[in-house]
Design a protein around this motif. Structure first.
Motif, short mmCIF file in Angstrom:
data_model
loop_
_atom_site.label_atom_id
_atom_site.label_comp_id
_atom_site.label_asym_id
_atom_site.label_seq_id
_atom_site.Cartn_x
_atom_site.Cartn_y
_atom_site.Cartn_z
N ILE A 111 0.84 -1.20 0.00
CA ILE A 111 0.00 0.00 0.00
C ILE A 111 0.87 1.25 0.00
CG2 ILE A 111 -1.93 -1.14 1.17
CD1 ILE A 111 -0.94 0.13 3.80
N ASP A 112 0.27 2.35 -0.36
CA ASP A 112 0.97 3.64 -0.26
C ASP A 112 0.61 4.30 1.07
OD1 ASP A 112 -1.55 4.83 -0.55
OD2 ASP A 112 -1.24 5.33 -2.67
N ALA A 113 1.07 5.52 1.28
CA ALA A 113 0.88 6.18 2.57
C ALA A 113 -0.58 6.45 2.89
CB ALA A 113 1.67 7.50 2.59
N ARG A 114 -1.46 6.45 1.87
CA ARG A 114 -2.89 6.66 2.10
C ARG A 114 -3.66 5.35 2.20
NH1 ARG A 114 -1.23 10.37 -1.60
NH2 ARG A 114 -1.91 9.04 -3.32
N GLY A 115 -2.92 4.21 2.16
CA GLY A 115 -3.57 2.92 2.26
C GLY A 115 -4.07 2.36 0.95
N ASN A 116 -3.71 2.98 -0.18
CA ASN A 116 -4.16 2.50 -1.48
C ASN A 116 -3.31 1.34 -1.97
OD1 ASN A 116 -6.12 4.58 -1.69
ND2 ASN A 116 -4.51 6.00 -2.34
N HIS A 117 -3.92 0.38 -2.62
CA HIS A 117 -3.23 -0.79 -3.18
C HIS A 117 -2.27 -0.35 -4.28
CE1 HIS A 117 -3.17 -4.99 -4.97
NE2 HIS A 117 -2.80 -4.25 -6.00
N VAL A 118 -1.01 -0.85 -4.24
CA VAL A 118 -0.06 -0.55 -5.31
C VAL A 118 0.55 -1.81 -5.92
CG1 VAL A 118 0.51 1.76 -4.47
CG2 VAL A 118 1.82 -0.20 -3.65
N ALA A 119 0.54 -2.92 -5.20
CA ALA A 119 1.07 -4.18 -5.72
C ALA A 119 0.62 -5.30 -4.80
CB ALA A 119 2.60 -4.15 -5.83
N ALA A 120 0.80 -6.54 -5.25
CA ALA A 120 0.37 -7.68 -4.43
C ALA A 120 1.35 -8.84 -4.58
CB ALA A 120 -1.03 -8.13 -4.83
N LEU A 121 1.46 -9.61 -3.52
CA LEU A 121 2.23 -10.85 -3.52
C LEU A 121 1.27 -12.02 -3.34
CD1 LEU A 121 5.29 -10.12 -1.19
CD2 LEU A 121 5.36 -10.57 -3.64
N PRO A 122 1.29 -12.98 -4.27
CA PRO A 122 0.46 -14.17 -4.07
C PRO A 122 1.07 -15.05 -2.98
CG PRO A 122 1.81 -14.42 -6.03
CD PRO A 122 2.04 -13.01 -5.52
N PRO A 123 0.29 -15.94 -2.37
CA PRO A 123 0.81 -16.74 -1.26
C PRO A 123 1.99 -17.63 -1.65
CG PRO A 123 -1.38 -17.49 -1.94
CD PRO A 123 -1.14 -16.17 -2.59
N GLU A 124 2.01 -18.13 -2.89
CA GLU A 124 3.10 -19.03 -3.27
C GLU A 124 4.43 -18.30 -3.43
OE1 GLU A 124 0.79 -18.04 -7.11
OE2 GLU A 124 0.37 -18.45 -4.98
N PHE A 125 4.38 -16.97 -3.52
CA PHE A 125 5.62 -16.21 -3.68
C PHE A 125 6.52 -16.39 -2.46
CE2 PHE A 125 8.41 -12.57 -3.85
CZ PHE A 125 8.64 -12.39 -5.20
N ALA A 126 5.95 -16.25 -1.27
CA ALA A 126 6.73 -16.41 -0.05
C ALA A 126 6.62 -17.80 0.53
CB ALA A 126 6.27 -15.38 1.00
N GLY A 127 5.51 -18.50 0.24
CA GLY A 127 5.23 -19.76 0.91
C GLY A 127 5.72 -21.00 0.22
N GLY A 128 6.26 -20.91 -0.99
CA GLY A 128 6.78 -22.07 -1.68
C GLY A 128 5.73 -23.15 -1.86
N ASP A 129 6.19 -24.42 -1.88
CA ASP A 129 5.28 -25.56 -1.99
C ASP A 129 4.58 -25.84 -0.68
OD1 ASP A 129 5.72 -26.29 -4.75
OD2 ASP A 129 7.72 -26.94 -4.13
N VAL A 130 5.26 -25.60 0.42
CA VAL A 130 4.66 -25.77 1.74
C VAL A 130 5.36 -24.83 2.71
CG1 VAL A 130 6.17 -27.73 2.32
CG2 VAL A 130 4.03 -27.41 3.56
N GLU A 131 4.58 -24.11 3.49
CA GLU A 131 5.12 -23.16 4.46
C GLU A 131 4.64 -23.59 5.85
OE1 GLU A 131 5.37 -18.44 4.34
OE2 GLU A 131 3.43 -19.12 5.08
N ILE A 132 5.53 -23.47 6.83
CA ILE A 132 5.22 -23.89 8.19
C ILE A 132 5.91 -22.94 9.16
CG2 ILE A 132 7.17 -25.50 8.20
CD1 ILE A 132 5.51 -27.33 10.05
N LEU A 133 5.31 -22.75 10.32
CA LEU A 133 5.98 -21.95 11.34
C LEU A 133 7.27 -22.65 11.74
CD1 LEU A 133 2.88 -21.13 13.56
CD2 LEU A 133 3.90 -19.74 11.75
#
Length: 458
Positions: A111-133
């Protein structure tokens, strides 16, 4: 999701309790040369318990020493991606349980400073094939390394005494190699002599410092710091209502909730920060100094950054460290070797968790096949693994600049790439290709065959 990563992965985690899971078949006891050997492993996070799991299965007698009084809490989620990571987890018999305890993943909105959407990350971008704590992964590996596994077929069970011993709340103070072992002194426990010592104790490895040299000879600061903490109970509940990230040049803050923890009434969400900085002069063991350094780094930032970062003052736990890379010219000296982040770590973005799991598998397999020749085993372990982990580490070099670009123009370019489906697919594919770029021997079968040959020849 409360933090972002490069396409390659994220590398730290949150601690909660785990349970025992189904085990794959137990391999037979190896030769007497392996069965008689004791191994001290420093570090009970990921690499240490994974190595202990394999060594115990092959008949070694591992002991794991850990500075913390219990399995650690705090940190972030970790992920696995690609065929090599998943194959090793499957061979360990933990993949199914990890799948049951996966975070659930979520997308994140920049988001930008006013809270507007500027880009998005899909879950697989950070979570790989399987994500765990990370803590749940640590608990699973700990559970699988402790009791002697029960065979699921008619192969011989491990010899008595192959259960891993854990020594919490202690640390090494000296390592002295002798003709037939390594004499170890501890802060609290009485001295002991082990056949081998393995440092699986992270970027700030005690084993590496004692046996190889000072930390500054091996750890390079990459120009950024990273921090993460659970929001204190009752702190601005709307802050974590949606997983969002806000950038200014050289600074990133994110906040949100991990779905896996949604049923915990004390959990209100978590914050994650990355900021550009030269190496700070604070004591890394002083949480209060870390809190003040973090608050100072975000002075004057827009959006609700001051409010969010200010919650760190009342947080129960804080992960705070430099984004760094470890480059050890050699991973072994005599009877002492390094594993995971201690040998080839990258704080965030270098696929460190997957590399640690793969490294433990290779190191244990080579030790089991070497018939007591640790020099041969250590050399083969490094020869087989170094090219792979070096490629994985490269992802860590650009992590800080990807998450917290230094200019507004660089932030816009990063966002543009994330909003381009073709560019995003290419980044995801690159991570998968790198993580899978290793040919792994089937060590359990090789050890089984070696045992059979040894018995026939005896």
């Amino acid at each position: 999701m409360t933090r972002t990563t490069t396409p390659h992965h994220t590398d730290k985690a949150r601690e909660t309790r785990g349970t025992h899971g189904a085990r794959e078949r137990c391999e037979p006891t190896p030769t007497p040369a392996a069965r008689a050997r004791t191994v001290l492993i420093s570090g009970a996070s990921i690499a240490g318990p994974a190595l202990a799991h394999w060594l115990a299965r092959y008949g070694y007698r591992p002991t794991v020493v850990e500075l913390a009084p219990a399995l650690r809490g705090g940190g972030f989620a970790v992920d696995f991606r690609g065929a090599a990571h998943l194959a090793v987890l499957q061979k360990m018999g933990v993949l199914e349980e990890i799948g049951r305890r996966r975070t659930g993943g979520s997308s994140m909105t920049f988001i930008d400073a006013r809270g507007n959407h500027v880009a998005a990350l899909p879950p697989e971008f950070a979570g790989g094939d399987v994500e765990i704590l990370r803590s749940e992964l640590s608990r699973i590996l700990y559970d699988h390394s402790c009791p002697t596994p029960i065979p699921h077929d008619d192969t011989a069970a491990p010899a008595a005494g192959t259960t891993t011993a854990y020594l919490f709340g202690d640390s090494l103070t000296s390592l002295t190699e002798t003709a037939d072992g390594v004499h170890v002194t501890f802060e609290h426990a009485p001295p002991r002599t082990f056949d081998l010592v393995i440092g699986a104790d992270g970027l700030h490895s005690t084993v590496r410092r004692l046996a190889f040299g000072p930390e500054e000879d091996f750890v390079s600061h990459l120009g950024y710091y990273v921090a993460g903490w659970d929001l204190p109970h009752g702190a601005a509940p709307d802050l974590a209502a949606h997983a969002v990230g806000y950038n200014e040049p050289g600074r990133l803050v994110t906040v949100g909730r991990v779905p896996r923890r949604a049923d915990d009434p004390s959990y209100g969400g978590e914050a994650f920060c990355v900021f550009a900085s030269e190496r700070l002069g604070h004591d890394r063991r002083d949480p209060q100094a870390q809190r003040e350094a973090l608050v100072q780094a975000y002075e004057g930032a827009g959006w609700r950054t001051t409010e969010l970062v200010g919650t760190v003052r009342d947080a129960d736990d804080l992960y705070f460290d430099a984004i760094s890379r470890v480059d050890a010219p050699t991973w072994s000296r005599g009877r002492i070797a390094l594993l995971g982040d201690a040998a080839y770590g990258a704080t965030v973005g270098g696929m460190g968790t997957g590399s640690a799991i793969v490294g433990a598998y290779v190191l244990a397999g080579e030790l089991a096949l070497a018939a007591g020749d640790h020099r041969r085993a250590f050399a083969r372990y490094e020869q087989k693994l170094r090219p792979y982990v070096s490629r994985c580490q490269e992802g860590g070099r650009g992590t800080g600049a990807f998450l917290a670009p230094l200019t507004q123009e660089a932030i816009a370019a990063r966002n543009s790439a994330l909003n381009d489906p073709a560019a995003l697919t290419a980044m995801l594919q690159e991570g998968h290709d790198i993580s899978a770029d290793i040919s792994l021997d089937d060590y359990p079968s090789l050890v089984h065959d070696a045992i059979g040959s040894g018995r026939k020849g005896s």
